[in-house]
Motif scaffolding. Structure first.
Motif, PDB file in Angstrom:
ATOM      1  N   PRO B 199       0.824  -1.143  -0.180  1.00  0.00           N
ATOM      2  CA  PRO B 199      -0.053  -0.247  -0.038  1.00  0.00           C
ATOM      3  C   PRO B 199       0.923   1.347   0.105  1.00  0.00           C
ATOM      4  O   PRO B 199       1.906   1.486   0.667  1.00  0.00           O
ATOM      5  N   GLY B 200       0.584   2.330  -0.926  1.00  0.00           N
ATOM      6  CA  GLY B 200       1.195   3.546  -1.074  1.00  0.00           C
ATOM      7  C   GLY B 200       2.230   3.459  -1.837  1.00  0.00           C
ATOM      8  O   GLY B 200       2.981   4.712  -1.976  1.00  0.00           O
ATOM      9  N   ASP B 201       2.673   2.354  -2.277  1.00  0.00           N
ATOM     10  CA  ASP B 201       4.076   2.234  -3.113  1.00  0.00           C
ATOM     11  C   ASP B 201       3.705   2.907  -4.586  1.00  0.00           C
ATOM     12  O   ASP B 201       2.793   2.873  -4.883  1.00  0.00           O
ATOM     13  N   ARG B 202       4.896   3.407  -4.977  1.00  0.00           N
ATOM     14  CA  ARG B 202       4.839   4.016  -6.399  1.00  0.00           C
ATOM     15  C   ARG B 202       5.140   3.006  -7.406  1.00  0.00           C
ATOM     16  O   ARG B 202       6.095   2.249  -7.280  1.00  0.00           O
ATOM     17  N   ILE B 203       4.403   3.127  -8.611  1.00  0.00           N
ATOM     18  CA  ILE B 203       4.853   2.373  -9.909  1.00  0.00           C
ATOM     19  C   ILE B 203       4.886   3.291 -10.930  1.00  0.00           C
ATOM     20  O   ILE B 203       3.801   3.925 -11.276  1.00  0.00           O
ATOM     21  N   VAL B 204       5.970   3.207 -11.751  1.00  0.00           N
ATOM     22  CA  VAL B 204       5.949   4.265 -12.733  1.00  0.00           C
ATOM     23  C   VAL B 204       5.194   3.656 -13.724  1.00  0.00           C
ATOM     24  O   VAL B 204       5.512   2.274 -14.271  1.00  0.00           O
ATOM     25  N   VAL B 205       4.463   4.424 -14.783  1.00  0.00           N
ATOM     26  CA  VAL B 205       3.805   3.831 -16.018  1.00  0.00           C
ATOM     27  C   VAL B 205       4.012   4.871 -17.182  1.00  0.00           C
ATOM     28  O   VAL B 205       4.282   6.199 -17.007  1.00  0.00           O
ATOM     29  N   ASP B 206       3.964   4.310 -18.386  1.00  0.00           N
ATOM     30  CA  ASP B 206       3.667   4.986 -19.720  1.00  0.00           C
ATOM     31  C   ASP B 206       2.402   6.060 -19.519  1.00  0.00           C
ATOM     32  O   ASP B 206       1.607   5.432 -18.812  1.00  0.00           O
ATOM     33  N   HIS B 207       2.592   7.238 -20.188  1.00  0.00           N
ATOM     34  CA  HIS B 207       1.218   7.619 -20.155  1.00  0.00           C
ATOM     35  C   HIS B 207       0.895   8.406 -21.396  1.00  0.00           C
ATOM     36  O   HIS B 207       1.840   9.268 -22.004  1.00  0.00           O
ATOM     37  N   PRO B 208      -0.109   7.834 -21.793  1.00  0.00           N
ATOM     38  CA  PRO B 208      -1.121   6.975 -21.523  1.00  0.00           C
ATOM     39  C   PRO B 208      -0.505   5.627 -21.398  1.00  0.00           C
ATOM     40  O   PRO B 208       0.426   5.067 -21.841  1.00  0.00           O
ATOM     41  N   THR B 209      -1.466   4.702 -20.910  1.00  0.00           N
ATOM     42  CA  THR B 209      -1.109   3.411 -20.699  1.00  0.00           C
ATOM     43  C   THR B 209      -2.551   2.560 -20.783  1.00  0.00           C
ATOM     44  O   THR B 209      -3.641   3.017 -20.523  1.00  0.00           O
ATOM     45  N   PHE B 210      -2.453   1.221 -20.582  1.00  0.00           N
ATOM     46  CA  PHE B 210      -3.546   0.353 -20.607  1.00  0.00           C
ATOM     47  C   PHE B 210      -4.447   0.580 -19.223  1.00  0.00           C
ATOM     48  O   PHE B 210      -3.780   0.469 -18.306  1.00  0.00           O
ATOM     49  N   HIS B 211      -5.654   0.917 -19.383  1.00  0.00           N
ATOM     50  CA  HIS B 211      -6.660   1.362 -18.391  1.00  0.00           C
ATOM     51  C   HIS B 211      -6.600   0.325 -17.312  1.00  0.00           C
ATOM     52  O   HIS B 211      -6.659   0.604 -16.222  1.00  0.00           O
ATOM     53  N   ASN B 212      -6.508  -1.048 -17.747  1.00  0.00           N
ATOM     54  CA  ASN B 212      -6.888  -1.990 -16.563  1.00  0.00           C
ATOM     55  C   ASN B 212      -5.687  -2.333 -15.926  1.00  0.00           C
ATOM     56  O   ASN B 212      -5.653  -2.767 -14.518  1.00  0.00           O
ATOM     57  N   ALA B 213      -4.530  -1.755 -16.277  1.00  0.00           N
ATOM     58  CA  ALA B 213      -3.265  -1.651 -15.351  1.00  0.00           C
ATOM     59  C   ALA B 213      -3.280  -0.821 -14.347  1.00  0.00           C
ATOM     60  O   ALA B 213      -3.211  -0.807 -13.307  1.00  0.00           O
ATOM     61  N   LEU B 214      -3.912   0.390 -14.795  1.00  0.00           N
ATOM     62  CA  LEU B 214      -4.020   1.726 -13.830  1.00  0.00           C
ATOM     63  C   LEU B 214      -5.126   1.106 -12.767  1.00  0.00           C
ATOM     64  O   LEU B 214      -4.971   1.437 -11.779  1.00  0.00           O
ATOM     65  N   SER B 215      -6.195   0.580 -13.228  1.00  0.00           N
ATOM     66  CA  SER B 215      -7.038  -0.077 -12.277  1.00  0.00           C
ATOM     67  C   SER B 215      -6.429  -1.098 -11.276  1.00  0.00           C
ATOM     68  O   SER B 215      -6.825  -0.928 -10.182  1.00  0.00           O
ATOM     69  N   ALA B 216      -5.564  -1.965 -11.389  1.00  0.00           N
ATOM     70  CA  ALA B 216      -4.860  -3.040 -10.910  1.00  0.00           C
ATOM     71  C   ALA B 216      -4.128  -2.263  -9.808  1.00  0.00           C
ATOM     72  O   ALA B 216      -4.089  -2.593  -8.634  1.00  0.00           O
ATOM     73  N   ILE B 217      -3.314  -1.200 -10.308  1.00  0.00           N
ATOM     74  CA  ILE B 217      -2.685  -0.438  -9.525  1.00  0.00           C
ATOM     75  C   ILE B 217      -3.499   0.352  -8.329  1.00  0.00           C
ATOM     76  O   ILE B 217      -2.782   0.187  -7.261  1.00  0.00           O
ATOM     77  N   GLN B 245      13.999   9.929  -9.244  1.00  0.00           N
ATOM     78  CA  GLN B 245      13.379  10.579  -8.379  1.00  0.00           C
ATOM     79  C   GLN B 245      12.182  10.063  -7.585  1.00  0.00           C
ATOM     80  O   GLN B 245      11.872  10.697  -6.564  1.00  0.00           O
ATOM     81  N   THR B 246      11.311   8.944  -8.169  1.00  0.00           N
ATOM     82  CA  THR B 246      10.366   8.509  -7.365  1.00  0.00           C
ATOM     83  C   THR B 246      10.533   7.437  -6.698  1.00  0.00           C
ATOM     84  O   THR B 246       9.475   6.822  -5.993  1.00  0.00           O
ATOM     85  N   SER B 247      11.606   6.606  -6.886  1.00  0.00           N
ATOM     86  CA  SER B 247      11.762   5.453  -6.257  1.00  0.00           C
ATOM     87  C   SER B 247      10.702   4.396  -6.175  1.00  0.00           C
ATOM     88  O   SER B 247      10.044   3.988  -5.481  1.00  0.00           O
ATOM     89  N   PRO B 248      10.172   4.278  -7.485  1.00  0.00           N
ATOM     90  CA  PRO B 248       9.145   3.284  -7.346  1.00  0.00           C
ATOM     91  C   PRO B 248       9.449   1.713  -7.318  1.00  0.00           C
ATOM     92  O   PRO B 248      10.577   1.408  -7.250  1.00  0.00           O
ATOM     93  N   ARG B 249       8.337   1.109  -7.141  1.00  0.00           N
ATOM     94  CA  ARG B 249       8.760  -0.394  -6.975  1.00  0.00           C
ATOM     95  C   ARG B 249       8.949  -1.192  -8.243  1.00  0.00           C
ATOM     96  O   ARG B 249       9.837  -2.041  -8.149  1.00  0.00           O
ATOM     97  N   PHE B 250       8.362  -0.657  -9.155  1.00  0.00           N
ATOM     98  CA  PHE B 250       8.751  -1.129 -10.463  1.00  0.00           C
ATOM     99  C   PHE B 250       8.289  -0.206 -11.563  1.00  0.00           C
ATOM    100  O   PHE B 250       7.410   0.903 -11.111  1.00  0.00           O
ATOM    101  N   ALA B 251       8.586  -0.372 -12.867  1.00  0.00           N
ATOM    102  CA  ALA B 251       8.072   0.420 -14.083  1.00  0.00           C
ATOM    103  C   ALA B 251       7.092  -0.565 -14.751  1.00  0.00           C
ATOM    104  O   ALA B 251       7.639  -1.562 -15.332  1.00  0.00           O
ATOM    105  N   TYR B 252       6.162  -0.172 -15.199  1.00  0.00           N
ATOM    106  CA  TYR B 252       4.995  -1.134 -15.955  1.00  0.00           C
ATOM    107  C   TYR B 252       5.172  -0.424 -17.395  1.00  0.00           C
ATOM    108  O   TYR B 252       4.560   0.859 -17.656  1.00  0.00           O
ATOM    109  N   ILE B 253       5.554  -1.095 -18.373  1.00  0.00           N
ATOM    110  CA  ILE B 253       5.847  -0.317 -19.807  1.00  0.00           C
ATOM    111  C   ILE B 253       5.222  -1.751 -20.843  1.00  0.00           C
ATOM    112  O   ILE B 253       5.649  -2.849 -20.725  1.00  0.00           O
TER     113      ILE B 253
END
Lengths: 497, 497
Positions: B199-217, B245-253
């Motif tokens: 909870p609260g962790d950051r995930i870097v994403v392409d913008h725009p990206t697959f909507h269901n990935a955003l929902s899952a995050i 800069q944002t120390s994400p847990r992972f990046a979703y690409i």
């Protein structure tokens, strides 16, 4: 791993085959007799009732036993040879086979099956006869679905109807819109957790309870609040007190052949449980995975209706599954509750795994709506296995207390001393994996208990009990018990089903 | 909902059927010719290449067209009539059918398909020819699995091998132990979120990206950190800055035919992306759901290898799926990464949904290992549909900017004014559901964009563009744009695939 004994290159007698075939001639019978016979034989082979590489009776012998012409049997055999269900080899007669043969690696794999180690942790059975046929029905119905995009997130209509009809038949009137099809009960639990609970929330549970439910609760950052099961039945007063005092998001209860204890909730207790939930405004999540696994005929037939039957509205969410009733390789479950909650769960679902496969849904429909009857002989086999296990344990471990479960697939055996984790470690050294009691509890509880499934084939069960008894003796002869099981059991331990 | 036009009671010409049949005679050919012909016809019917209720050519005509004897055709037709794939009716000749017929409710259901409303939100296709056959292969191999308990939580060996071989073939050497089979890519994303993020962790994403990935995050209580896509390709400098800069847990690409933009990452960018991840010690989650949907032949054939190819070790997790490459009704996906992470993911998996169905896994194997070839003709069809859509839009909405995507199943159309949500609402009033840009972004971004799939059948696509253009005109004539779309779009909106 199988209840079917391996009869490598052995011979199937004509009388035995006739028994297996049963009523192979269809009533309307527009098909010629040889085709009907070929089809019946094919189903026996594909369903595993007749093992592979077994020699079938000669044409003349089978014709005589069935009271039909030899020409008919010969034509049926010819068709099956053409279709690769039979092979005739010089000197070894005609033997059974399947067109696909074995897939690469299946022999070598045998998940976790290290050399000679018996895995006694899984309370799960091979598929019953009828399973292959259910998938065959699914394939015959697949074409109309292939022209669609295939994302059936709430479930295909015929399956939702079949599940609703099953509830209605059991005394709990249900509309298809009250059903969400899931990929098994565990998946349903995940959906309900995501809908109703957030990080830090409390969930009341029976204690002991299904280990994977505890894992899912922990995985969703929720806290399980245990309510101990008494010597028999459920303690509804304690349950109501817990519901009132801990303000849980919901209570997770297994009322039908509770896992791991096998106990079954009577009608009065069901009503009292729902009353307690209504009074404290706490939703009940009733896991019915084990429903339909009753082993005593009268109880199975006239058992109490589903807990949801007593719901005045909005208090009960039911979780179901085909994995224990039919087969774990078929991943179909469901949630039954009010339509509005079903719609909310369907929306969450698309963020987790989108949908349940169409073919699985069609095959499950064929089982649940009765298109493909699954032999009731299976229940008798499981009951025999249960009785055999209880007798073996009484013989080899007489100081253990092993109540006879009314249903389910395992016994919840009580040891004379609290050393289940040490026993499990010792058993592992003797080539046996068992699930110690603490896996089914919170904070190391149930060190006096071991869950022992009666799903192993007879010979393997004998060996398993033997190894368990040996491990118990060795444990007794040690100076001090081994360290208790790691508290991280739920997530780190080997998978237990 | 279908690309196959409905040819109710129409006639299939002999020449057309001969073309469909192709090389129907098998090379070894121990089977008699009539059986081979019957089998080929059956597959055409079950796979949907020949629609149901269509009149087939007469025996004499077909025999002549195939250059075989009329007796052979007659025997084949007889067998198909026996097996209920053909029906001969007085006056209407011989027509195609399937033994199972339609299941209850499929006509009436058509999910969300209210009277006349066109759903243009799903970027998904009907099954390709070959899908039914893949399940048929699965059934022929099922018997050996029925004697097991069926919980195949990591995936059956042959499927893990087929997936690993597919990576290896594409230039990314992979062992089966590096593969975890999932129930689709979305399910894989859920598993990775549960393993790597809290909870609260950051995930870097392409913008725009697959909507269901955003929902899952969002559903996992994590926060998506958007990195905008430039006019073309990816901005790796911006990506690296965000990772640092944002120390994400992972990046979703999504590097392969990015959803929704359809763009494709070149080899140099793939290498630079992995370098950035390694430098910032951030795992990359690469969603390859759209891999294999390239529409320009040369790119498809000599395209850059998977992103994981550039991984020096432990930096890349790949997500794959059959749902876009083959069919969404088959729920099979996978995760590829190092063996240790695969083992951790497998343990988490059992707390979410236990396992993936055995039959699905066997059928996916048949597709991935090439046992059942899926016609390449499909790619040409999709390319035609893409070109048709782009032409239609240029004609009807000339002030829109619609880049031609290199692959995927939709265009990312840019409107002259930021009013996508208002347009979607207006379109709904005109009997059309479209997915406005903000569904693919964070905090209401992409109000200038609409995702328009080219997966509708031609006639329906024409109607859809017509309605969209009408809605756009109506919008222009209004005094003020409607209120922006609700910020709760991700969880509350209609499902978009």
């Amino acid at each position: 791993m199988t209840m079917t004994s391996s009869l490598n290159q052995s011979t199937l007698g004509a009388a035995s085959l006739v028994r297996h075939l049963g009523k192979w001639r269809s009533a309307n019978g527009s098909d010629p007799a040889y085709r009907q016979l070929a089809r019946a034989l094919k189903l026996l082979i594909m369903d595993g009732r007749v093992p592979l590489s077994v020699r079938v009776p000669g044409e003349r012998e089978l014709a005589q036993a069935l009271g039909i012409s030899r020409t008919t049997v010969a034509a049926a055999f010819n068709q099956l040879r053409d279709e690769n269900y039979l092979a005739s080899r010089q000197g070894s007669g005609t033997v059974t086979r399947v067109p696909g043969g074995n897939r690469v690696g299946i022999e070598a794999e045998a998940e976790g099956d290290e050399e000679g180690v018996i895995d006694w942790t899984a309370a799960a059975l091979p598929a019953p006869a009828g399973m292959w046929q259910a998938y065959e029905v699914a394939l015959s119905q697949l074409p109309t679905w292939l022209s669609r995009i295939g994302y059936e997130g709430s479930g295909i209509p015929c399956l939702r109807e079949a599940i609703a009809a099953d509830y209605t038949r059991r005394g709990c009137p249900t509309r298809p819109e009250q059903i969400l099809v899931t990929s098994g009960a565990q998946h349903g639990l995940t959906l309900v957790l995501q809908l109703l609970a957030g990080p830090g929330d409390r969930i009341v549970v029976d204690h002991p309870t299904f280990h994977n439910a505890l894992s899912a609760i922990a995985r969703n950052n929720c806290r399980a609040v245990p309510v101990g099961l008494p010597a028999e039945g459920w303690d509804i007063d304690a349950m109501q007190a817990a519901l009132r005092q801990t303000s849980p998001r919901f209570a997770y209860i297994i009322a039908d052949y509770h896992n791991p204890t096998g106990r079954h909730m009577d009608a009065a207790t069901r009503r009292a449980l729902v009353d307690a939930a209504v009074r404290t405004r706490t939703p009940l999540l009733i896991d019915e995975t084990m429903a339909g696994t009753g082993l005593d005929a009268d109880l199975f037939d006239i058992g109490p209706p589903p807990v949801a039957t007593y719901d005045p509205g909005g208090a009960v969410i039911s979780l179901g599954s085909v994995s224990k009733r039919y087969w774990g390789g078929m991943r179909i479950g469901w949630i039954r509750t009010d339509e509005q909650t079903i719609a909310s769960l369907a929306r969450i679902r698309s963020t987790i795994d989108m949908a349940t496969p169409v073919v699985e849904q069609l095959a499950a429909t064929a089982l649940l709506d009765g298109s493909v009857p699954v032999e009731s002989v299976r229940r008798a086999e499981i009951r025999d296995a249960r009785d055999r296990l209880v007798t073996l344990l009484a013989d080899r471990l007489p100081d253990w207390h092993v109540p006879l479960p009314e249903g389910g697939l395992s016994v919840w055996a009580e040891m004379p001393r609290p050393e289940a984790s040490a026993l499990a470690a010792m058993a592992q050294a003797h080539g046996l994996r068992v699930a110690p009691g603490p896996r089914f509890g919170i904070d190391g509880a149930f060190e006096r208990f071991v869950r022992l499934p009666f799903t192993l084939p007879p010979a393997e069960m004998d060996r398993a009990v033997d190894r368990l008894a040996t491990a118990a003796e060795r444990l007794l002869s040690r100076v001090r018990p081994m360290a208790a099981f790691s508290p991280h059991w739920a997530l780190e331990a080997e998978r237990v089903i």
